[in-house]
Design a protein around this motif. Structure first.
Motif, PDB file in Angstrom:
ATOM      1  N   SER A 139       0.809  -1.217   0.000  1.00  0.00           N
ATOM      2  CA  SER A 139       0.000   0.000   0.000  1.00  0.00           C
ATOM      3  C   SER A 139       0.841   1.265   0.000  1.00  0.00           C
ATOM      4  O   SER A 139       0.305   2.366  -0.214  1.00  0.00           O
ATOM      5  CB  SER A 139      -0.940   0.015   1.221  1.00  0.00           C
ATOM      6  N   TYR A 140       2.140   1.136   0.248  1.00  0.00           N
ATOM      7  CA  TYR A 140       2.988   2.311   0.380  1.00  0.00           C
ATOM      8  C   TYR A 140       4.135   2.349  -0.628  1.00  0.00           C
ATOM      9  O   TYR A 140       4.646   3.417  -0.930  1.00  0.00           O
ATOM     10  CB  TYR A 140       3.582   2.375   1.792  1.00  0.00           C
ATOM     11  N   ILE A 141       4.543   1.211  -1.131  1.00  0.00           N
ATOM     12  CA  ILE A 141       5.740   1.141  -1.957  1.00  0.00           C
ATOM     13  C   ILE A 141       5.479   1.670  -3.360  1.00  0.00           C
ATOM     14  O   ILE A 141       4.362   1.588  -3.876  1.00  0.00           O
ATOM     15  CB  ILE A 141       6.258  -0.321  -2.018  1.00  0.00           C
ATOM     16  N   ASP A 142       6.517   2.267  -3.972  1.00  0.00           N
ATOM     17  CA  ASP A 142       6.460   2.606  -5.385  1.00  0.00           C
ATOM     18  C   ASP A 142       7.790   2.247  -6.025  1.00  0.00           C
ATOM     19  O   ASP A 142       8.697   1.734  -5.381  1.00  0.00           O
ATOM     20  CB  ASP A 142       6.091   4.073  -5.606  1.00  0.00           C
ATOM     21  N   SER A 143       7.922   2.540  -7.299  1.00  0.00           N
ATOM     22  CA  SER A 143       9.079   2.073  -8.070  1.00  0.00           C
ATOM     23  C   SER A 143      10.385   2.713  -7.638  1.00  0.00           C
ATOM     24  O   SER A 143      11.469   2.204  -7.954  1.00  0.00           O
ATOM     25  CB  SER A 143       8.849   2.343  -9.567  1.00  0.00           C
ATOM     26  N   LEU A 144      10.331   3.833  -6.918  1.00  0.00           N
ATOM     27  CA  LEU A 144      11.549   4.524  -6.503  1.00  0.00           C
ATOM     28  C   LEU A 144      12.051   4.077  -5.137  1.00  0.00           C
ATOM     29  O   LEU A 144      13.120   4.486  -4.711  1.00  0.00           O
ATOM     30  CB  LEU A 144      11.312   6.032  -6.484  1.00  0.00           C
ATOM     31  N   ASP A 145      11.273   3.266  -4.436  1.00  0.00           N
ATOM     32  CA  ASP A 145      11.665   2.805  -3.110  1.00  0.00           C
ATOM     33  C   ASP A 145      12.613   1.620  -3.235  1.00  0.00           C
ATOM     34  O   ASP A 145      12.249   0.575  -3.783  1.00  0.00           O
ATOM     35  CB  ASP A 145      10.435   2.405  -2.297  1.00  0.00           C
ATOM     36  N   ARG A 146      13.828   1.788  -2.721  1.00  0.00           N
ATOM     37  CA  ARG A 146      14.838   0.741  -2.859  1.00  0.00           C
ATOM     38  C   ARG A 146      14.971  -0.078  -1.580  1.00  0.00           C
ATOM     39  O   ARG A 146      15.008  -1.300  -1.629  1.00  0.00           O
ATOM     40  CB  ARG A 146      16.179   1.373  -3.244  1.00  0.00           C
ATOM     41  N   ASN A 803       9.037  13.784  -8.039  1.00  0.00           N
ATOM     42  CA  ASN A 803       9.403  12.687  -8.931  1.00  0.00           C
ATOM     43  C   ASN A 803       8.280  12.471  -9.934  1.00  0.00           C
ATOM     44  O   ASN A 803       7.126  12.272  -9.540  1.00  0.00           O
ATOM     45  CB  ASN A 803       9.640  11.394  -8.151  1.00  0.00           C
ATOM     46  N   VAL A 804       8.617  12.527 -11.207  1.00  0.00           N
ATOM     47  CA  VAL A 804       7.638  12.358 -12.283  1.00  0.00           C
ATOM     48  C   VAL A 804       8.043  11.147 -13.117  1.00  0.00           C
ATOM     49  O   VAL A 804       9.151  11.109 -13.665  1.00  0.00           O
ATOM     50  CB  VAL A 804       7.560  13.604 -13.177  1.00  0.00           C
ATOM     51  N   THR A 805       7.150  10.166 -13.194  1.00  0.00           N
ATOM     52  CA  THR A 805       7.375   8.997 -14.036  1.00  0.00           C
ATOM     53  C   THR A 805       6.623   9.215 -15.338  1.00  0.00           C
ATOM     54  O   THR A 805       5.396   9.067 -15.402  1.00  0.00           O
ATOM     55  CB  THR A 805       6.908   7.712 -13.344  1.00  0.00           C
ATOM     56  N   THR A 839      16.240   8.709 -13.566  1.00  0.00           N
ATOM     57  CA  THR A 839      16.364   7.285 -13.253  1.00  0.00           C
ATOM     58  C   THR A 839      15.671   6.480 -14.345  1.00  0.00           C
ATOM     59  O   THR A 839      14.517   6.761 -14.696  1.00  0.00           O
ATOM     60  CB  THR A 839      15.731   6.955 -11.896  1.00  0.00           C
ATOM     61  N   TYR A 840      16.391   5.494 -14.870  1.00  0.00           N
ATOM     62  CA  TYR A 840      15.799   4.602 -15.862  1.00  0.00           C
ATOM     63  C   TYR A 840      15.959   3.170 -15.365  1.00  0.00           C
ATOM     64  O   TYR A 840      17.075   2.723 -15.057  1.00  0.00           O
ATOM     65  CB  TYR A 840      16.475   4.753 -17.224  1.00  0.00           C
ATOM     66  N   LYS A 841      14.818   2.460 -15.281  1.00  0.00           N
ATOM     67  CA  LYS A 841      14.830   1.098 -14.750  1.00  0.00           C
ATOM     68  C   LYS A 841      14.381   0.117 -15.822  1.00  0.00           C
ATOM     69  O   LYS A 841      13.393   0.346 -16.534  1.00  0.00           O
ATOM     70  CB  LYS A 841      13.904   0.985 -13.534  1.00  0.00           C
ATOM     71  N   THR A 842      15.141  -0.974 -15.918  1.00  0.00           N
ATOM     72  CA  THR A 842      14.746  -2.121 -16.713  1.00  0.00           C
ATOM     73  C   THR A 842      14.479  -3.261 -15.741  1.00  0.00           C
ATOM     74  O   THR A 842      14.716  -3.127 -14.534  1.00  0.00           O
ATOM     75  CB  THR A 842      15.866  -2.495 -17.701  1.00  0.00           C
TER      76      THR A 842
END
Length: 891
Positions: A139-146, A803-805, A839-842
């Motif tokens: 419920s809290y995590i997104d793609s930028l959370d490491r 942060n804008v995706t 940031t670019y993620k594959t």
């Protein structure tokens, strides 16, 4: 501004308390009954029965049906009519409006067959089960959370500091578990900053956590613990994260490797990190539970103070840090943990400063300095820990050894004069052993606790040219250096045995304790001639002190605990024998004292969501070690020498605190309110004599009192529909004390009022994430009876992170910071910083380009008070920089 900021927070907290207290004044209303299928008559298991307002908009309470289909709801409030709603999987919802009174309401429901093409089960972000809160990471995590720390920061009620320390409702946690195992101990910051967020299913907050199973229901705790629950696919799997980076202005690098494995019988976490770009990679290795007793050096180089901004903006460093932690689970109750770490750290600081000392019946003394300092250190530490934690017996044994090799140097320019300083503290050695045992015996608990520390620290500070020529009996010395030598050895042990009898909800405990504190301190202040040879110094510049304090303790504890209310009172009788010998002056002294130190703690629950606590303590202090009774002069840095003439501090202190904590998982509202008062009476004052930029400190037999109070509050709300968390912290503190300068006692006061606002939102469902933080503060020092008035300092700091995706895997980041300080006189009062990144993620790689200090702000200006001294600093900052990082996971 202050009233506007404070009133809403305190009204909201007061309103919550008032509502709960009012609710306790009426008898609870109980609505119970059963839920069965209409046709078959079978019990419906696991259905939800909701107690709602008549319009169905507010949930007042809820319950689930048991294996027999029965439910019961209790509510401590006043209503005319309410709505009961039954809902569940494959059950048609049923609603019924009933008068609000204790009664039995039975439901017959119909089976609802649901055709499902795709099932998405979404849990509530946070739920409460008794004293356990479950935060669901999804419920809290997104793609930028490491790491899991990135997610913890978004959870209402939880605060995470940059070093990984966790606070729940503004209180530090007492344990950090991974799948119920305590591998990290007090060094859990490594796990917070390195365990991958995507591997965690939920975060449990264990309120009122008692880590010793044998003491559950006997000894109450008002602290919370954190437990990370792993996803099934992450259990027992070896995983690692690798980050490599390089950049320019100047050439900078960053590398980090974290390897981990968490299984049912074995856990492992190792990290290696290195950089020269200013990022802090050592503070996460600190212990938040205390750990090794520190040995403060008697002398050191004069350093600039640390500015109130991120370390990455000013720190010029070369740092390497290596750590390894492993835990073996021997059986269901016993574990063994082994830890080791190594740190190499070179840090450089540069600043300009202006210090203003306010003096009685004289113009303030102003000192301007340009300071450069470098600290180089190597530290090695190893520790072993054995723990056995069963319902009948608890045994905890740990041993830690550490060696530090420190070398510092620096330069200071004051006006036309300049000097060099160099410090060597090699090696500083410390050993620590801790043992704790609790055993359930007939009628109670038998406890034994022992802590033993040993440390040795050699010090040497060399300052060129000679300062303080008058202590060598001369008006001016143009050649040579001044050298401060010191060597401190310290042994400390604390031991106690207690027996705790339990009679239903009451407890009485007593025991015996024996403590010993033994120190040997040798020091000499010398100067060299033009050839560098040491010259003979008088005895007034030397110390050879033996310090031995022995305490025999007889504690008495009375307690009451019924699961909701805990009351504990203790009174410890302390017989103290203190012996001191000054070999240089051929004097010795012995003191015997008897003290009684009482304390009282009350805590309890008004409701499952609302808790309160009260604490009161009175204690006595006799001395604080050999370093504070030196009769010979000691140079602590190039500007300060001190002599305490063997006088012993005798002080008595009183501390009071009270507070409430609120945590409602159903509506995601968390808050706390705390008030405290302290008072300390002492027989000694430390007097400061200023001559130009030099300071002499001596002790005087003058009775004095320091007292103060503080109020602090915090409220935080999670709005799940818009994925937004809002927090408002506020506090106020005021201290009254007397300062002795130039032979005159000056009554003073200091107060501060910080107010904050924190907002974190993911309102566009992980396309736009915004974090905003604001802190406004006002502080002031006051000199009573003086014509000199110090202006209050208004300070502001705010940070906006966006942060804008734009497309899947591609994120743009912009961070802006603004600082303002009303009392800055040299340079700008407002400072701005701008950072940006891509940031670019594959599926297998992550590429990060980061630009820092893109406005190329060269300095940071700050003004502050300590007692009645004003400081202004201009810190040299790192230039703009650009770094490329590549991150990938290995599983």
């Amino acid at each position: 501004m202050r009233n506007i900021a404070i009133i809403p927070v305190f009204l909201l907290l007061f309103g919550v308390v008032a509502e709960k207290v009012e609710a306790q004044q009426v008898q609870p209303t109980v609505i119970d009954g059963s839920v069965k299928f209409k046709k078959s008559g079978e019990a419906v298991v696991g259905a939800n029965v909701l107690l709602q307002t008549k319009d169905g908009k507010v949930v007042l309470g809820f319950a689930g049906t048991d294996k027999d289909g029965n439910y019961a709801i209790r509510y401590n409030g006043r209503r005319d009519t309410v709505m009961l709603k039954v809902a569940g999987f494959n059950v048609k919802p049923v609603m019924r409006i009933v008068p609000f009174r204790s009664q039995t309401v039975n439901f017959e429901v119909e089976y609802d067959k649901i055709a499902i093409r795709e099932v998405v089960v979404k849990a509530e972000p946070v739920e409460r089960r008794g004293d356990t809160l479950n935060y669901y990471v999804s419920s809290y995590i997104d793609s930028l959370d490491r790491n899991i720390g990135d997610v913890l920061k978004k959870m209402p009620g939880i605060d995470v500091k940059s070093n990984g320390q966790i606070l729940y409702n503004n209180k530090a946690i007492n344990k950090f578990y991974i799948e119920g195992l305590d591998m990290m101990g007090g060094g859990y910051g490594q796990a917070v900053n390195n365990v991958r967020a995507r591997d965690i299913a939920s975060v449990q907050v264990l309120e009122n956590h008692q880590p010793v199973k044998a003491l559950e229901g006997i000894s109450f705790s008002d602290k919370a613990a954190i437990n990370l629950k792993l996803k099934d696919k992450a259990k027992g799997t070896f995983a690692s994260t690798v980050t490599l980076g390089g950049g320019y202005r100047p050439f900078i690098w960053y590398a980090a490797i974290a390897a981990m494995q968490f299984s049912a019988s074995h856990q492992f976490l190792a990290t290696f990190k290195t950089n020269n770009c200013g990022e802090d990679i050592t503070s996460e290795l600190s212990s938040f539970y205390g750990g090794l007793a520190d040995l403060d050096p008697l002398t050191d180089v004069h350093n600039p103070s640390v500015p109130g901004i991120d370390r990455e903006r000013y720190m010029d460093n070369i740092t390497h840090a290596l750590s390894a932690n492993t835990l073996f689970k021997l059986d269901s109750d016993r574990t063994i943990t082994v830890k080791c770490k190594y740190i190499h750290d070179l840090e450089k600081f540069a600043s300009q400063s202006r210090t203003v000392y306010y003096l009685p019946v004289a113009e303030p003394l102003e000192i301007a300095e340009n300071t450069f300092a470098a600290e180089k250190g190597d530290a090695m530490e190893i520790g072993m820990h054995y723990n056995s934690n069963s319902r009948r017996r608890y045994v905890d044994e740990s041993f830690t050894a550490r060696a530090d090799f420190d070398s510092h140097y620096g330069y200071v320019k004051t006006g036309e004069d300049s000097l060099a300083q160099r410090y060597d503290g090699t090696p500083k050695v410390r050993f620590d052993n801790r043992f704790h045992s609790d055993k359930v015996v007939r009628g109670g608990i038998l406890s034994f606790i022992s802590t033993t520390d040993y440390g040795q620290l050699p010090d040497q500070l060399t300052v060129t040219p000679v300062v303080f020529p008058e202590i060598f009996g001369e008006e001016k010395i143009d050649v040579g250096s001044i050298v401060q030598y010191a060597n401190t050895r310290k042994f400390d042990t604390k031991n106690s045995v207690n027996f705790d009898w339990r009679i239903k909800n009451f407890g009485i405990a007593g025991g015996l304790g024996a403590n010993a504190d033994i120190e040997r301190l040798k020091s000499s202040l010398c100067r060299t001639d033009s050839s560098g040879s040491l010259m003979t110094s008088p005895d007034s510049l030397a110390n050879n002190i033996y310090w031995r304090r022995l305490d025999v303790l007889m504690p008495l504890y009375l307690s009451y605990y019924d699961g909701g209310l805990s009351i504990s009172f203790s009174a410890t009788a302390d017989y103290m024998n203190l012996y001191m010998n000054d070999a240089v002056r051929g004097t010795d002294r012995e003191m015997n004292r008897v003290f009684v130190n009482p304390s009282l703690m009350i805590s309890g629950k008004i409701s499952p969501d609302l808790k309160y606590h009260f604490y009161a303590f009175t204690g006595n202090e006799i001395g604080s070690g050999a370093s504070n009774i030196c009769s010979g002069y000691v140079m602590s840095d190039y500007r300060v020498v001190s002599s305490y003439d063997g006088k012993i501090t005798e002080a008595k202190s009183t501390n009071l605190s009270a507070g409430i904590d609120y945590g409602n998982a159903l509506v995601s509202v968390f808050g706390s309110l705390e008030a405290s008062y302290y008072r300390r009476k002492s027989n000694l004052m430390y007097g400061y004599e200023y001559s130009g930029s030099l300071t002499k400190i001596e002790s005087y037999a003058i009775d004095n009192m320091t007292q103060g109070y503080s109020l602090s509050g915090r409220i935080e709300k999670r709005f799940d529909d818009i994925a937004t968390t809002v927090g408002i912290p506020v506090s106020y503190s005021r201290t009254y004390l007397s300062v002795l300068r130039q032979g005159t006692v000056m009554p003073t006061a200091y107060w501060s009022l910080p107010v904050g606002l924190n907002i974190s939102t993911d309102i566009l469902k992980r396309m736009l994430r915004i974090n905003y933080s604001l802190t406004c503060s006002r502080s002031q020092s006051i000199i009573y009876g003086s014509t000199e008035e110090l202006d209050p300092i208004d300070a502001l700091s705010q940070k906006l992170d966006v942060n804008v995706t734009a497309v899947k895997g591609l994120t743009f980041n912009v961070t802006g910071e603004h600082y303002h300080n009303s009392e800055v006189e040299n340079g700008s009062r407002s400072m701005f910083f701008l950072d940006a990144g891509i940031t670019y993620k594959t599926p297998t790689m992550e590429y990060i380009i980061s630009g820092r200090n893109l406005l190329n702000t060269t300095s940071f200006n700050q003004a502050l008070y300590t007692d009645i001294t004003a400081y202004s600093y201009i810190y040299k900052l790192r230039p703009w920089s650009l770094i490329l990082k590549v991150r990938f996971n290995i599983r």
